[in-house]
Design an enzyme around this catalytic site. Sequence first.
Site, mmCIF file in Angstrom:
data_model
loop_
_atom_site.group_PDB
_atom_site.id
_atom_site.type_symbol
_atom_site.label_atom_id
_atom_site.label_comp_id
_atom_site.label_asym_id
_atom_site.label_seq_id
_atom_site.Cartn_x
_atom_site.Cartn_y
_atom_site.Cartn_z
ATOM 1 C CB THR A 189 6.456 -12.152 11.242
ATOM 2 O OG1 THR A 189 6.250 -12.905 10.056
ATOM 3 C CG2 THR A 189 7.870 -12.361 11.750
ATOM 4 C CG ASN A 216 -3.639 -2.677 -3.829
ATOM 5 O OD1 ASN A 216 -3.303 -3.475 -2.959
ATOM 6 N ND2 ASN A 216 -4.361 -1.599 -3.563
ATOM 7 C CE1 TYR A 267 9.581 -11.899 2.734
ATOM 8 C CE2 TYR A 267 7.211 -11.580 2.945
ATOM 9 C CZ TYR A 267 8.505 -11.330 3.385
ATOM 10 O OH TYR A 267 8.719 -10.505 4.462
ATOM 11 C CG ASN A 311 3.261 -9.121 2.213
ATOM 12 O OD1 ASN A 311 2.354 -8.565 1.594
ATOM 13 N ND2 ASN A 311 3.118 -9.492 3.469
ATOM 14 C CG HIS A 364 3.581 -15.344 2.621
ATOM 15 N ND1 HIS A 364 3.079 -14.298 1.873
ATOM 16 C CD2 HIS A 364 4.178 -14.773 3.706
ATOM 17 C CE1 HIS A 364 3.375 -13.150 2.491
ATOM 18 N NE2 HIS A 364 4.035 -13.420 3.595
HETATM 19 C C1 LIG Z 1 4.055 -7.281 13.084
HETATM 20 C C2 LIG Z 1 3.555 -7.688 11.736
HETATM 21 C C3 LIG Z 1 3.908 -8.935 11.234
HETATM 22 C C4 LIG Z 1 3.413 -9.351 10.000
HETATM 23 N N1 LIG Z 1 3.727 -10.600 9.551
HETATM 24 C C5 LIG Z 1 3.163 -11.084 8.415
HETATM 25 C C6 LIG Z 1 3.378 -12.421 8.015
HETATM 26 O O1 LIG Z 1 4.050 -13.212 8.710
HETATM 27 N N2 LIG Z 1 2.790 -12.840 6.870
HETATM 28 C C7 LIG Z 1 2.022 -11.998 6.094
HETATM 29 O O2 LIG Z 1 1.508 -12.430 5.054
HETATM 30 N N3 LIG Z 1 1.784 -10.726 6.476
HETATM 31 C C8 LIG Z 1 2.312 -10.266 7.620
HETATM 32 N N4 LIG Z 1 2.018 -8.994 8.044
HETATM 33 C C9 LIG Z 1 0.969 -8.219 7.358
HETATM 34 C C10 LIG Z 1 -0.375 -8.454 8.082
HETATM 35 O O3 LIG Z 1 -0.839 -9.769 7.913
HETATM 36 C C11 LIG Z 1 -1.458 -7.502 7.550
HETATM 37 O O4 LIG Z 1 -1.537 -7.655 6.156
HETATM 38 C C12 LIG Z 1 -1.185 -6.046 7.886
HETATM 39 O O5 LIG Z 1 -0.899 -5.876 9.265
HETATM 40 C C13 LIG Z 1 -2.389 -5.160 7.499
HETATM 41 O O6 LIG Z 1 -3.541 -5.576 8.212
HETATM 42 P P1 LIG Z 1 -4.066 -4.695 9.477
HETATM 43 O O7 LIG Z 1 -4.299 -3.310 8.930
HETATM 44 O O8 LIG Z 1 -5.331 -5.352 9.920
HETATM 45 O O9 LIG Z 1 -2.977 -4.705 10.514
HETATM 46 C C14 LIG Z 1 2.551 -8.506 9.250
HETATM 47 C C15 LIG Z 1 2.206 -7.251 9.757
HETATM 48 C C16 LIG Z 1 2.682 -6.839 10.993
HETATM 49 C C17 LIG Z 1 2.248 -5.505 11.528
#
Ligand SMILES: Cc1cc2nc3c(=O)[nH]c(=O)nc-3n(C[C@H](O)[C@H](O)[C@H](O)COP(=O)(O)O)c2cc1C
Length: 358
Positions: free
Chosen positions: A25, A224, A177, A175, A172
Site C-alpha cells: 500500500t 502465523n 481483513y 492481515n 487478500h
Molecule cells: C508500506 C507497506 C505497505 C504494505 N501494504 C500491504 C498491502 O497492501 N497488502 C498486503 O497484503 N500486505 C501489505 N504489506 C505487507 C507486505 O506485503 C509484506 O508482507 C511485508 O512488508 C513483509 O515483507 P518484507 O519483509 O519483504 O518487507 C505492506 C507492508 C509495508 C511495509
Amino acid sequence: MVALFDPLMLGALDLPNRIVMAPLTRARAGREGVPNELMAAYYGQRASSGLIISEATGISREGLGWPNAPGLWSEAQVEGWKLVTKAVHDRGGRIVAQLWHMGRLVHPLVSGMEPVSSSATTAPDYAHTYEGKRPYLEARAATQDDLRRIVGDYARAASNAVAAGFDGVQVHGANGYLVDQFLRDGANFRTDDYGGPIDQRLRFMSAVLEAVGMARVGIRFSPNIYSQGVEDAYPIALFEAVARRLEEHKVPWIELREPRHPTSAGAIPTEPVSPAMRPLYSGRIVINSDYDWGDAWERVGAGHADAVSIGRLFIANPDLVKRIALGFPLNEGDSSTYYSGGASGYVDYPTLDEARAA
Ligand SMILES: Cc1cc2nc3c(=O)[nH]c(=O)nc-3n(C[C@H](O)[C@H](O)[C@H](O)COP(=O)(O)O)c2cc1C
C-alpha cells in the site's frame, strides 16, 4: 536444485524469475482511488520482478478504508489502472491486482459507510482516516444478503481487473481483513453456516474464490501472525483445512506471509505453517517476510517454497532483481514516505545505472 532465477509457472502466469514484488500500500491514488501516471511510473520501474502483486485495492467503497488507496469498482479506476498495467507490460513485466475488503477495519470517515464483518466486533487500536487516527467502530455482522452482495463485488472487481489489463488477481486473505475475519475463531462468532467449525469458516473464502474464478487467481494468507486483532486458537489445524480446500478448488498459487520472528506485523503466536500446508497443497507457494536474497535462495532451493515475495526492499530498490543477481548493495528505504503521497520516496530511488551515472 531450483534457483531464484529459474522461471516458474504460477497457473497461467509465466514468471521469468522467482523474485516477486509483495503487495505494498502506498496511498497515492487520491480520495476517489483512481490510479495515475505517478503510480504507473512507480510500477513500471519495478517491472523486472518475476511478478508484481499490486498494492491492496478496494473491491467496493464499503470495503476500502485506507486513505488514498486505489479501488477497482469504477470506470475511472479501470482507466487509471490501464496506465499502470501498460507501463509494466511495456517493460516486459507481469502484474496481478490484490483484491481487498477490509471488513471491520474500514472507518466511516473514509468509506462514508458503516463497517461490516463476519460478526459484530470492534478492531483494536486506531484507523487511519482523512481526519487523523480514530478508534475503530463496531462492525455490523454481515447478513446473507450482504454476503451475496460482497461476493458479487469481488466478481466485479476481478472482471474489472481483466478489463484494466491485469494478468490476474490475488485475493487478500491476510492481515486481519475480511476474509481473515471469517477464517479465524477469534473474529468469527457466527452461528449460521459461515461460522462455527473450521469447514464452515472457510465458506466465505470459497465463495470469493469461486466468484473470482480459478484460472488466474492466487490468495494471500498470514497464517502465523496475530494481525489487527485477528487470531485463531488452532492455526495449524485451520490452515491445513485451508490447504485441503484450496487443493479441491485447484487454486494455482498462494502467498504466505509468515515471519519467523516477531516483526512490525505483530506477534507470531505459532511457528510457520507452510511446512504443514506444503504436503496437502500441490499448487505453487510464494513465501514472504523478512527475506533477503541469501535466506530466500536457501528456502526456495531447499524446496520449502517455489518463490519468495519481497516488500520493503522493493520500495527502495526498483531494480532489486538485478542487484540480487549481481550481489550489489541496496538503497536504504525511508519509512516516513511509505504513505506520504507524492513522488518523494516513491519514484526517486535510483537504479544501479542511475547511481553510477550520478
Ligand atoms: C508500506 C507497506 C505497505 C504494505 N501494504 C500491504 C498491502 O497492501 N497488502 C498486503 O497484503 N500486505 C501489505 N504489506 C505487507 C507486505 O506485503 C509484506 O508482507 C511485508 O512488508 C513483509 O515483507 P518484507 O519483509 O519483504 O518487507 C505492506 C507492508 C509495508 C511495509
